[in-house]
Write a protein that holds these residues in place. Structure first.
Motif, PDB file in Angstrom:
ATOM      1  N   ALA A  51      -1.632  13.400   9.899  1.00  0.00           N
ATOM      2  CA  ALA A  51      -2.441  13.828   8.462  1.00  0.00           C
ATOM      3  C   ALA A  51      -3.664  12.729   8.372  1.00  0.00           C
ATOM      4  CB  ALA A  51      -1.799  14.243   7.543  1.00  0.00           C
ATOM      5  N   LEU A  52      -4.424  13.033   7.594  1.00  0.00           N
ATOM      6  CA  LEU A  52      -5.262  12.083   7.204  1.00  0.00           C
ATOM      7  C   LEU A  52      -5.056  11.483   5.808  1.00  0.00           C
ATOM      8  CD1 LEU A  52      -8.892  13.810   7.829  1.00  0.00           C
ATOM      9  CD2 LEU A  52      -7.939  11.752   9.118  1.00  0.00           C
ATOM     10  N   PRO A  53      -5.170  10.210   5.508  1.00  0.00           N
ATOM     11  CA  PRO A  53      -4.663   9.526   4.080  1.00  0.00           C
ATOM     12  C   PRO A  53      -5.682   9.943   3.205  1.00  0.00           C
ATOM     13  CG  PRO A  53      -5.666   8.012   5.582  1.00  0.00           C
ATOM     14  CD  PRO A  53      -5.817   9.268   6.367  1.00  0.00           C
ATOM     15  N   GLY A  54      -5.035  10.050   1.975  1.00  0.00           N
ATOM     16  CA  GLY A  54      -5.939  10.202   0.735  1.00  0.00           C
ATOM     17  C   GLY A  54      -5.965   8.924  -0.133  1.00  0.00           C
ATOM     18  N   TYR A  55      -6.360   9.250  -1.416  1.00  0.00           N
ATOM     19  CA  TYR A  55      -6.265   8.063  -2.360  1.00  0.00           C
ATOM     20  C   TYR A  55      -4.884   7.569  -2.608  1.00  0.00           C
ATOM     21  CZ  TYR A  55      -6.441   6.373  -7.163  1.00  0.00           C
ATOM     22  OH  TYR A  55      -6.397   5.618  -8.510  1.00  0.00           O
ATOM     23  N   SER A  56      -3.971   8.290  -2.763  1.00  0.00           N
ATOM     24  CA  SER A  56      -2.481   7.731  -3.079  1.00  0.00           C
ATOM     25  C   SER A  56      -1.985   6.751  -2.183  1.00  0.00           C
ATOM     26  CB  SER A  56      -1.519   8.981  -3.134  1.00  0.00           C
ATOM     27  OG  SER A  56      -2.172  10.014  -3.639  1.00  0.00           O
ATOM     28  N   SER A  57      -2.310   7.219  -0.710  1.00  0.00           N
ATOM     29  CA  SER A  57      -1.868   6.493   0.467  1.00  0.00           C
ATOM     30  C   SER A  57      -2.580   5.388   0.755  1.00  0.00           C
ATOM     31  CB  SER A  57      -1.651   7.344   1.538  1.00  0.00           C
ATOM     32  OG  SER A  57      -0.810   8.389   1.603  1.00  0.00           O
ATOM     33  N   ALA A  58      -3.669   5.504   0.545  1.00  0.00           N
ATOM     34  CA  ALA A  58      -4.638   4.445   0.378  1.00  0.00           C
ATOM     35  C   ALA A  58      -4.582   3.158  -0.312  1.00  0.00           C
ATOM     36  CB  ALA A  58      -6.494   4.759   0.524  1.00  0.00           C
ATOM     37  N   TYR A  59      -4.339   3.858  -1.564  1.00  0.00           N
ATOM     38  CA  TYR A  59      -3.941   2.580  -2.616  1.00  0.00           C
ATOM     39  C   TYR A  59      -2.656   1.893  -2.489  1.00  0.00           C
ATOM     40  CZ  TYR A  59      -0.887   1.489  -6.809  1.00  0.00           C
ATOM     41  OH  TYR A  59      -0.189   1.121  -7.608  1.00  0.00           O
ATOM     42  N   ALA A  60      -1.654   2.681  -2.008  1.00  0.00           N
ATOM     43  CA  ALA A  60      -0.428   1.848  -1.543  1.00  0.00           C
ATOM     44  C   ALA A  60      -0.550   0.978  -0.467  1.00  0.00           C
ATOM     45  CB  ALA A  60       0.546   3.088  -1.578  1.00  0.00           C
ATOM     46  N   TYR A  61      -1.178   1.562   0.451  1.00  0.00           N
ATOM     47  CA  TYR A  61      -1.458   0.792   1.791  1.00  0.00           C
ATOM     48  C   TYR A  61      -2.202  -0.634   1.542  1.00  0.00           C
ATOM     49  CZ  TYR A  61      -3.197  -0.378   6.393  1.00  0.00           C
ATOM     50  OH  TYR A  61      -3.464  -0.980   7.553  1.00  0.00           O
ATOM     51  N   ASP A  62      -3.474  -0.204   0.758  1.00  0.00           N
ATOM     52  CA  ASP A  62      -4.330  -1.642   0.479  1.00  0.00           C
ATOM     53  C   ASP A  62      -3.513  -2.463  -0.314  1.00  0.00           C
ATOM     54  OD1 ASP A  62      -6.774  -2.463   1.497  1.00  0.00           O
ATOM     55  OD2 ASP A  62      -7.411  -2.509  -0.614  1.00  0.00           O
ATOM     56  N   ALA A  63      -2.896  -2.035  -1.410  1.00  0.00           N
ATOM     57  CA  ALA A  63      -2.121  -2.888  -2.211  1.00  0.00           C
ATOM     58  C   ALA A  63      -1.023  -3.860  -1.676  1.00  0.00           C
ATOM     59  CB  ALA A  63      -1.559  -1.827  -3.558  1.00  0.00           C
ATOM     60  N   ILE A  64      -0.291  -3.259  -0.980  1.00  0.00           N
ATOM     61  CA  ILE A  64       0.768  -3.797  -0.289  1.00  0.00           C
ATOM     62  C   ILE A  64       0.204  -4.854   0.839  1.00  0.00           C
ATOM     63  CG2 ILE A  64       2.815  -3.430   1.523  1.00  0.00           C
ATOM     64  CD1 ILE A  64       3.605  -2.795  -1.253  1.00  0.00           C
ATOM     65  N   ARG A  65      -0.784  -4.355   1.445  1.00  0.00           N
ATOM     66  CA  ARG A  65      -1.669  -5.262   2.636  1.00  0.00           C
ATOM     67  C   ARG A  65      -2.128  -6.581   1.648  1.00  0.00           C
ATOM     68  NH1 ARG A  65      -6.839  -5.345   4.515  1.00  0.00           N
ATOM     69  NH2 ARG A  65      -7.068  -5.889   6.789  1.00  0.00           N
ATOM     70  N   THR A  66      -2.716  -6.187   0.844  1.00  0.00           N
ATOM     71  CA  THR A  66      -3.425  -7.249  -0.071  1.00  0.00           C
ATOM     72  C   THR A  66      -2.417  -8.419  -0.484  1.00  0.00           C
ATOM     73  OG1 THR A  66      -5.112  -5.761  -0.629  1.00  0.00           O
ATOM     74  CG2 THR A  66      -4.927  -7.792  -1.842  1.00  0.00           C
ATOM     75  N   LEU A  67      -1.360  -7.715  -0.897  1.00  0.00           N
ATOM     76  CA  LEU A  67      -0.233  -8.673  -1.613  1.00  0.00           C
ATOM     77  C   LEU A  67       0.239  -9.480  -0.345  1.00  0.00           C
ATOM     78  CD1 LEU A  67       1.860  -6.454  -3.912  1.00  0.00           C
ATOM     79  CD2 LEU A  67       0.446  -8.512  -4.505  1.00  0.00           C
ATOM     80  N   LEU A  68       0.491  -8.989   0.799  1.00  0.00           N
ATOM     81  CA  LEU A  68       0.983  -9.785   1.897  1.00  0.00           C
ATOM     82  C   LEU A  68      -0.069 -10.754   2.635  1.00  0.00           C
ATOM     83  CD1 LEU A  68       2.666  -6.698   4.041  1.00  0.00           C
ATOM     84  CD2 LEU A  68       3.814  -8.549   2.793  1.00  0.00           C
ATOM     85  N   LEU A  69      -1.199 -10.369   2.148  1.00  0.00           N
ATOM     86  CA  LEU A  69      -2.392 -11.332   2.697  1.00  0.00           C
ATOM     87  C   LEU A  69      -2.185 -12.483   1.780  1.00  0.00           C
ATOM     88  CD1 LEU A  69      -5.495  -8.921   3.586  1.00  0.00           C
ATOM     89  CD2 LEU A  69      -4.297 -10.661   5.153  1.00  0.00           C
ATOM     90  N   ALA A  70      -2.119 -12.107   0.308  1.00  0.00           N
ATOM     91  CA  ALA A  70      -2.203 -13.090  -0.694  1.00  0.00           C
ATOM     92  C   ALA A  70      -0.995 -13.981  -0.594  1.00  0.00           C
ATOM     93  CB  ALA A  70      -2.225 -12.431  -1.941  1.00  0.00           C
ATOM     94  N   MET A  71      -0.094 -13.627  -0.169  1.00  0.00           N
ATOM     95  CA  MET A  71       1.336 -14.538  -0.013  1.00  0.00           C
ATOM     96  C   MET A  71       0.863 -15.357   1.191  1.00  0.00           C
ATOM     97  SD  MET A  71       4.404 -11.770  -0.136  1.00  0.00           S
ATOM     98  CE  MET A  71       4.713 -11.015  -1.814  1.00  0.00           C
ATOM     99  N   GLU A  72       0.450 -14.893   2.358  1.00  0.00           N
ATOM    100  CA  GLU A  72      -0.086 -16.005   3.458  1.00  0.00           C
ATOM    101  C   GLU A  72      -1.012 -16.962   2.882  1.00  0.00           C
ATOM    102  OE1 GLU A  72       0.909 -12.586   7.365  1.00  0.00           O
ATOM    103  OE2 GLU A  72      -1.179 -12.954   6.142  1.00  0.00           O
TER     104      GLU A  72
END
Lengths: 404, 286
Positions: free
Chosen positions: A303-324
């Motif tokens: 399926a294609l992602p929407g806002y809900s999935s994109a928010y969660a994906y990008d927020a978690i990805r950003t947190l992991l980047l910030a930890m690094e």
């Protein structure tokens, strides 16, 4: 047989109780970072819960479920779309499961209530939602806002309408009667004045309303050029369904923050054709990080992602980047890293305003296609404009970020 | 201002008829089983989903409505036969809890069967658009739904008041022991009555499909209003629910003129007010 507690047993219980508050911290230091996904799987925003969880899980999986040699685990909790439930879930997860980071909530009212817990318990919250209070009167050092500011959303959407439909000048607004709707209405008034629109009426409707014809009768009678929906979720879907029954094709329906891709499938094609919708995210966003995300999501969930999935994906990805970036999984270090870093996110080049904790990001305007123009079943709309005007600083009410 | 009041009156009567249809079925079941049917909202949602599936398969909307009635009636019969009847041996509370449980089971089954994404259906082309009354416009579908609801209510009324079956049914509601003594199968009557009430809930769900779509939780939203209508009309009055349904629709609609945000809260406030001054409801006798 009656048991009489011994002095030794009593001291053991007391020691155990005394140690309870520090157990989560101990758990955090012993090799696992726990991130919470606090999101609604029941209630008005029920559709979003699973989608948020999907996005978060995918981001973690693509990062190897590990950061800086430390395992990362996700725990999901249902906030039911209710502030009281959200607060309880966050508190329980922090106390019982050692959660120190969380994404949520999907609803502004819930997220703002959870923000209080985040500041008190020193938990890093990456929130979504349309209330300006996250980065305004109730800003906090531990809360970051992923979604666009309401000003950015309204400005991008109405700017498109002004340019593309110069003959449309009058607006009637229908507003959800809670913080989210009020924020949108406040900025609708400001932006309408900036762009030369005339507001001819507004009705506030209760959250969870399922009967809109009494408001829509007034809208049709006022004969505006535009019906602007400052409402979202199931409320917006129902309002659009019922407005379609009026056959008032000369009134354009515009939703600056009304329906995301996830919900467009809920409307029959003839109900959504021509809708002009502001979008926090759209799968067609042309960035390398988004292409990678869309491909991985499509492969995993077909399926294609929407806002809900994109928010969660990008927020978690950003947190992991910030930890690094911080070379640490400790919350204060990650907060400082987020405040100074700039990165290529799903939406493009992104950063965070350290004075408000608002994500500096673009906002998209999409126009829904007729069924005949859809290339596939999820090809609901096309991006017709992008805006990134930040909230004017004189309008921001975040006085000062407190010390960590 | 007068045109706006007239417009909201027309809208209120139209919406009120749909409320009345929903509450009428609830009132029949309350009269028959003497318990509030907490699964009524779930049956309403079931009707909407069945109607959606029927029209998605290419059947005309009229057959979709018929399928909604039949499917919900069947579910109502099963509910009566396999849940309420056995629970009745354990008393009133057991029946209430059973109905609560049944509502949750039906809602979960809807989620499993049709998914979490809400469904929409546009009315047939003939019923799209609006009728211009000069002072207001009324969507054709809402006009149709209200007239159709009124016709269904009148038909059921004729069935109950003017037929032998209706006489048996009324006897079963009012004097079950005497009716049994006359050799009439009261359990069968209760089953048929439950089917009728549940079928009306399903029909209301099918009728509401083009207006509110189909979602698993839609029953809870409507059930709240249906109970308000039932209480205002009077728990003992079958036809009080019809008058109260229209009244609630009109009050809700008129409130939107001066205090739109209160248009839902006002109906609950009205219910409290009526309970304070006339506990038996507007048309109740005791």
């Amino acid at each position: 047989m009656q048991m009489t507690p011994t002095r030794r047993a009593f001291l053991s219980y007391a020691a155990a109780l005394g140690a309870a508050p520090i157990l989560p911290a101990v758990a955090q230091k012993t090799g696992t970072v726990t991130m919470g996904v606090i999101t609604p799987t029941t209630g008005t925003f029920a559709y979003a819960g699973d989608l948020v969880a999907r996005g978060a899980a995918l981001a973690l999986e693509m990062h190897g479920s590990n950061v800086l040699g430390t395992n990362v685990r996700l725990l999901t909790r249902d906030d039911e779309g209710k502030p009281a439930s959200g607060v309880r879930r966050v508190q329980e997860a922090a106390t019982s499961d050692g959660m120190r980071y969380f994404i949520g909530a999907y609803s502004s009212a819930v997220g703002l209530a959870e923000s209080e817990v985040a500041q008190r318990e020193k938990l890093l919250q990456f929130a979504a939602g349309g209330s300006e209070d996250f980065t305004g009167t109730r800003c906090g050092r531990y809360t970051f806002q992923w979604s666009a500011h309401p000003y950015t959303a309204i400005r991008a959407t109405l700017e498109y309408v002004r340019k593309s439909f110069p003959q449309k000048k009058t607006i009637y607004t229908l507003t959800a009667d809670y913080v989210f709707g009020h924020a949108l209405l406040k900025y609708t008034r400001i932006v309408a004045a900036e762009l030369g629109f005339e507001l001819v009426g507004n009705d506030n409707h209760p959250f969870g309303e399922r009967q809109y014809t009494q408001y829509l009768t007034k809208v049709v009678a006022a004969k505006p050029d535009i019906l602007l929906l400052n409402t979202a979720g199931a409320d917006a879907v129902t309002a659009i369904r019922q407005f379609a029954n009026f056959g008032a094709d000369n009134i354009s329906v515009v939703g600056p923050w009304t329906l995301e891709v996830d919900q467009l499938a809920e409307l029959a094609p003839e109900m959504r054709t021509g809708l002009i919708l502001g979008q926090n995210y759209y799968p067609d966003v042309d960035t390398p990080a988004n292409k990678e995300f869309v491909a991985a999501y499509n492969k995993k969930f077909a399926a294609l992602p929407g806002y809900s999935s994109a928010y969660a994906y990008d927020a978690i990805r950003t947190l992991l980047l910030a930890m690094e970036n911080a070379n640490s999984v400790e919350v204060p270090a990650v907060i400082k890293a987020l405040e100074r870093m700039s990165w290529d996110g799903v939406l493009g080049r992104m950063s965070i305003d350290p004075n408000t904790h608002q994500l500096v990001r673009p906002y998209f305007v999409a126009r829904c296609k007729p069924a005949s123009a859809m290339r596939h079943t999820a090809d609901f709309a096309e991006i017709v404009a992008t805006g990134n005007a930040p909230q004017p600083s004189q309008l921001n009410e975040c006085k000062q970020m407190p010390e960590l | 201002m007068l045109w706006l009041v007239s417009a909201q009156l027309v809208n209120g009567i139209a919406i009120g008829m749909i409320y009345a249809l929903m509450s009428f079925g609830l009132s029949i079941i309350k009269g028959l089983l003497n318990i509030p049917n907490f699964a009524h909202g779930a049956l309403y949602a079931l009707g909407a989903y069945i109607c959606y599936s029927a029209v998605s398969m290419g059947l005309p909307f009229a057959l979709g409505l018929l399928a909604a009635f039949a499917g919900a009636a069947l579910a109502g019969w099963a509910l009566q036969r396999f849940a309420i009847q056995p629970a009745s041996k354990s008393g009133y509370l057991a029946q209430l809890v059973t109905l609560f449980g049944a509502a949750l089971v039906i809602e979960q089954m809807l989620l499993i069967g049709w998914g979490t994404i809400g469904l929409s259906y546009s009315p047939p082309p003939l019923l799209r658009g609006a009728v211009n009354l000069g002072f207001t416009v009324v969507p054709k579908y809402i006009a149709f739904a209200s007239v159709f609801s009124a016709l269904v209510i009148v038909s059921v009324w004729l069935l109950i008041e003017r037929t032998k079956f209706g006489a048996y049914l009324r006897a079963g509601i009012e004097r079950p022991d005497t009716t049994r003594a006359l050799g009439i199968n009261v359990d069968l009557l209760l089953g048929v009555g439950m089917m009728m009430g549940a079928g009306l809930a399903g029909l209301a769900g099918g009728l509401a499909l083009p207006l509110v779509g189909a979602t698993s939780t839609m029953g809870g939203d409507m059930l709240g209003i249906a109970f308000v209508v039932l209480v205002i009309g009077g728990l003992g009055s079958l036809y009080g629910s019809v008058a109260a349904g229209v009244l609630v629709g009109v009050v809700q609609s008129l409130t939107a003129i001066a205090a739109p945000a209160a248009s839902t809260a006002i109906i609950y406030a009205a219910m409290i007010g009526i309970l304070l001054f006339r506990p038996q409801g507007l048309f109740g006798e005791r």
